[in-house]
Design an enzyme around this catalytic site. Sequence first.
Site, short mmCIF file in Angstrom:
data_model
loop_
_atom_site.label_atom_id
_atom_site.label_comp_id
_atom_site.label_asym_id
_atom_site.label_seq_id
_atom_site.Cartn_x
_atom_site.Cartn_y
_atom_site.Cartn_z
N ARG A 164 1.01 -1.10 0.29
CA ARG A 164 0.29 0.41 -0.10
C ARG A 164 0.65 1.38 -0.37
O ARG A 164 0.79 1.83 -0.80
CB ARG A 164 -0.38 -0.68 1.77
CG ARG A 164 -2.46 -0.92 1.01
CD ARG A 164 -1.62 -2.49 0.47
NE ARG A 164 -3.28 -3.13 0.27
CZ ARG A 164 -3.41 -4.12 0.92
NH1 ARG A 164 -2.68 -3.81 2.46
NH2 ARG A 164 -4.84 -4.48 1.04
N ASP A 329 -6.58 -14.52 1.59
CA ASP A 329 -7.86 -13.62 2.47
C ASP A 329 -8.81 -13.02 1.70
O ASP A 329 -8.79 -12.50 -0.08
CB ASP A 329 -7.10 -12.66 3.19
CG ASP A 329 -6.39 -11.09 2.52
OD1 ASP A 329 -5.21 -12.01 1.72
OD2 ASP A 329 -6.30 -10.06 2.52
N GLU A 330 -10.25 -12.45 1.93
CA GLU A 330 -11.04 -11.78 1.29
C GLU A 330 -11.11 -12.08 -0.40
O GLU A 330 -10.81 -11.20 -1.17
CB GLU A 330 -10.73 -10.10 0.86
CG GLU A 330 -10.19 -9.62 3.22
CD GLU A 330 -9.82 -8.82 3.45
OE1 GLU A 330 -11.00 -7.26 3.90
OE2 GLU A 330 -9.29 -7.60 2.74
N TRP A 396 -7.22 -14.11 11.56
CA TRP A 396 -6.99 -12.08 12.05
C TRP A 396 -8.60 -11.77 11.81
O TRP A 396 -8.56 -10.76 12.42
CB TRP A 396 -6.37 -12.28 10.42
CG TRP A 396 -7.52 -11.73 9.09
CD1 TRP A 396 -7.22 -13.45 8.24
CD2 TRP A 396 -8.02 -10.88 8.47
NE1 TRP A 396 -8.58 -12.74 7.47
CE2 TRP A 396 -8.45 -11.64 7.17
CE3 TRP A 396 -8.91 -9.58 8.81
CZ2 TRP A 396 -9.81 -10.96 6.82
CZ3 TRP A 396 -9.44 -9.00 8.01
CH2 TRP A 396 -10.05 -9.34 6.92
N TRP A 470 -0.42 -2.86 8.40
CA TRP A 470 -0.80 -2.61 7.52
C TRP A 470 -0.85 -1.13 6.36
O TRP A 470 -1.58 0.09 7.53
CB TRP A 470 -2.61 -2.64 6.82
CG TRP A 470 -3.18 -4.07 7.12
CD1 TRP A 470 -3.35 -5.14 8.48
CD2 TRP A 470 -2.65 -5.15 6.13
NE1 TRP A 470 -3.71 -6.15 8.12
CE2 TRP A 470 -3.71 -6.43 6.67
CE3 TRP A 470 -2.49 -6.17 5.09
CZ2 TRP A 470 -2.91 -7.98 6.38
CZ3 TRP A 470 -1.97 -6.43 4.40
CH2 TRP A 470 -2.08 -7.62 4.91
N THR A 471 -0.04 -0.69 5.67
CA THR A 471 -0.12 0.31 5.71
C THR A 471 -0.68 1.98 4.43
O THR A 471 -0.34 2.93 3.85
CB THR A 471 1.79 0.94 4.72
OG1 THR A 471 1.29 -0.28 3.94
CG2 THR A 471 2.29 0.21 6.05
C1 ACM Z 1 -6.01 -9.45 6.13
O1 ACM Z 1 -6.44 -7.96 7.11
N1 ACM Z 1 -7.41 -9.56 4.75
C2 ACM Z 1 -5.21 -10.41 6.36
#
Ligand code: ACM
Length: 543
Positions: A164, A329-330, A396, A470-471
């Site tokens: 990011r 993820d997601e 998470w 997370w940035t």
């Molecule tokens: C995540 O925070 N999507 C692993």
Amino acid sequence: MRTTFFSLFLLLFGAVSAQQKNAPLPTIIPEPVEMTSGQGQFTISRATRVYAADKEAEKSAKYFIDYFNRHFGYRLALAKKDAGEDLIVFSDRKNGETSGGYTLTVTPEAIRIEGNDGPGVFYGMQSLIQMLPTRGGVLPIIGAVTIRDYPRFEYRGMHFDCVRHFFPVEYVKRYIDYLALHKMNYFHWHLTDDQAWRLEMKSHPELTAQGSTREGEILGLYPGTYRKRPYGGYYTQEQAKEIVEYAAERYITVIPEIDIPGHCMAVLAVHPEFSTEPDLEHKTAQTWGIYNKFNNVLAPKPEVFAFLTDVFSELCDLFPSQYIHVGGDECAKKWWKESEQAQQFMKEHNLKDEEELQSYFIHYVGDVIAKKGKTTVGWNEILEGGLAPDAMVMSWQGTSGGITAAKSGHRVIMTPSGYSYYNNLQSRNQRQVTHQGYLPLDKVYNYNIIPDELTPEQAANIIGAQACLWTEYFPTTGKVEMALFPRLSALAENVWSQPEKKDWERFLRKMPDQFERYDLWGARFSEDFFRMYDLPYYDPTTR
Ligand code: ACM
């Protein structure tokens, strides 16, 4: 009579003053298993020599010499043998006991660090570092003490999203140093996502040539703050090796993450043919989050699986880590639901729903990783649709994924966002725009890593915990550090110290010294904490 009284007085006074000579216990974070103070002190002078009993211990000895020189202004010389006084001795007992365990003894004659293994020597040395004055220039006088210590968890991790926002090699090394100073041993390096692909691939140089930049970005939480300006950067393989080596010298393993099958807009920007909608225009993302708005999933096509074989094989060759992170993820299943090609693939492969298709992808790359003799790790969504037996899960979305995985015999790293995501605010006063969760220091400290409902055998599957940074809202190193500190110190104590040694009030009392250390290291942190936790205000001009 007078004489007797006088002698008695001398005797009593002598006993009391001898007792008073016991040095105060040092403030070490994370709190060691056992500390016993002794009498007298050791001063590290220019004449002090450092002796390393073996090659492994020499790494820690050299790290100490460098650290000491950087902050105290003189370089200690190496001694040829363990003889005489005024020595700092490093040795590796190789005794097969808990990895990372050590004893550290300080007497007026010598400082001795004996590790159970290389990491043990290193962690003993880190404790010694914390016994040095918290300000350079102050005479390094160290009180006599015996410390016996070993870690609670084998996995003590910290993550860094370099997608990011991009951070240069020199800063990644600095970040790794912060981990080393906290006895952490895993660095989870997030290298690909919707916004960029940041690792050079020899098999697919186009990924970084075209996929490591974006046209612009939103600066705050709202699209109205969009600024159009190219943003980018990537790590060459040479740089990645340099980082792996730097971390290894600090007994830190770098776990690389290539995130699939969702979070792949950067791949699709370079290879639109890998998408379920090849005819649409695909670009690297300029905003954050998964809104089902952008198609960011890989399509189940032969050329995609060939691509995955290439990049994961190369990743395994490049990184010595046993664990290779596949993301998982997601992944927005909507795009597979809407794709004729994906539905056809599912039918042909007997996959009853999109969860099973997700699982097909994870198993596919899992096989590539297993062929290289390595182990897959992924976010808890990799549990959907079935998981390969040896895969490891990072929980998470709360702890339930971790609990399920631990109960079914999978190894687990706990990273529940409510306790582990440092992109959330840590002070109500913070002006910084971040994700809007609230994660103050005490919540990090008091997080109970082992869920109560697990049996001892199931609990043994939880091999540790990790925090994530997370940035999206952290474009600068200053902002990164304002999020990292002091929470990293609380995490370190939570993953290293034995549960009975955890004590929030004592931890808080140690923090003023720790804030001074941050200053010594040049790390940035918010002064809010003194107000939040009613700590004596730290003013470098008065201490
Ligand atoms: C995540 O925070 N999507 C692993």
